[in-house]
Write a protein that holds these residues in place. Sequence first.
Motif, PDB file in Angstrom:
ATOM      1  N   HIS A   1      17.473 -26.398   5.565  1.00 25.01           N
ATOM      2  CA  HIS A   1      16.841 -25.131   5.959  1.00 25.01           C
ATOM      3  C   HIS A   1      17.009 -24.903   7.459  1.00 25.01           C
ATOM      4  O   HIS A   1      16.374 -25.576   8.265  1.00 25.01           O
TER       5      HIS A   1
ATOM      6  N   HIS B   1      17.849 -21.689  10.626  1.00 27.68           N
ATOM      7  CA  HIS B   1      18.136 -20.315  11.071  1.00 27.68           C
ATOM      8  C   HIS B   1      19.068 -20.424  12.270  1.00 27.68           C
ATOM      9  O   HIS B   1      18.821 -19.856  13.328  1.00 27.68           O
TER      10      HIS B   1
ATOM     11  N   GLU C   1      15.117 -17.078   2.242  1.00 27.03           N
ATOM     12  CA  GLU C   1      13.934 -17.680   1.698  1.00 27.03           C
ATOM     13  C   GLU C   1      13.048 -16.606   1.124  1.00 27.03           C
ATOM     14  O   GLU C   1      12.879 -15.533   1.704  1.00 27.03           O
TER      15      GLU C   1
END
Length: 271
Positions: A9, A11, A101
């Motif tokens: 996960h 960004h 997400e």
Amino acid sequence: MSITLFDTHTHFDVPDFDQDRLQLAALAKKMGVEHLVLIGFIAERFQNLIACQKQLQQQPDVPKVHLAPGLHPFYIEQHQAEHLQQVEQFLQRENCVAIGEIGLDTFLKVHKQPDLFAKQQHYFAVQLELAQQYQKPVLLHIRKSHAEVLKMLKQHRFKHGGIAHAFSGGVEEAKAFIQLGFKIGVTGQISNPNAKKLHTVVQTIGAQHLVLETDCPDMTPLCCQLDQHSRTRNTPANLIYVLEALAKSLNVQQQDLAQILWRNSFAALAL
Ligand SMILES: [Zn+2]
């Protein structure tokens, strides 16, 4: 033997990394990160996810980059019906590992208001349907809404699993997600000895149900924070410190733990 890690996960596409993304990617690879997932949150940034993947694909000795488009419940005010179509187009045009997400978030009072919460539920439902249709796992964002998310997954008879990211629930909730085929995502929060609930969850459910994530640029592990007052940017290179803290919490060897988490990551993303 060297340690290989999967950052499930990130960004890493956001402007925080525009100045030094390639150097950080090279450093992450050096620190053992072989794969990372770029996760969507608003449709406006979908092109940036793709551009970031392209930028990194052209470089030698950086992690392999996977894509997961999705509309994040925290940004619910910004989402419009056409953005759901953009999620579907993204799935059709690009090679995606998951949808994310997505989920529910009632951390803010305003998001508990019936109209906005209903809108969160609608966007979550439609994206779950897309995940069923395209046979993709989902990357779940859940804040103060574990029971509601579980209920919706059951209503939709969702079968492709995925990851409950930056898990903040208790043991029983974790077990319920695992039962539905999900892995539990652990961030740098595990480096905080005061995160008692999280330590109890990981120690109770065990390594076989866990995956690692940085959630960069957020969730910087304690060891990597420069001071207590300003926010320190997290990067994929810090994933090793999440492993280190988790190994300590579970009282196992980092090397052994890394192997289990590596396999779990591939299983969760159906790779
Ligand atoms: Zn995220």
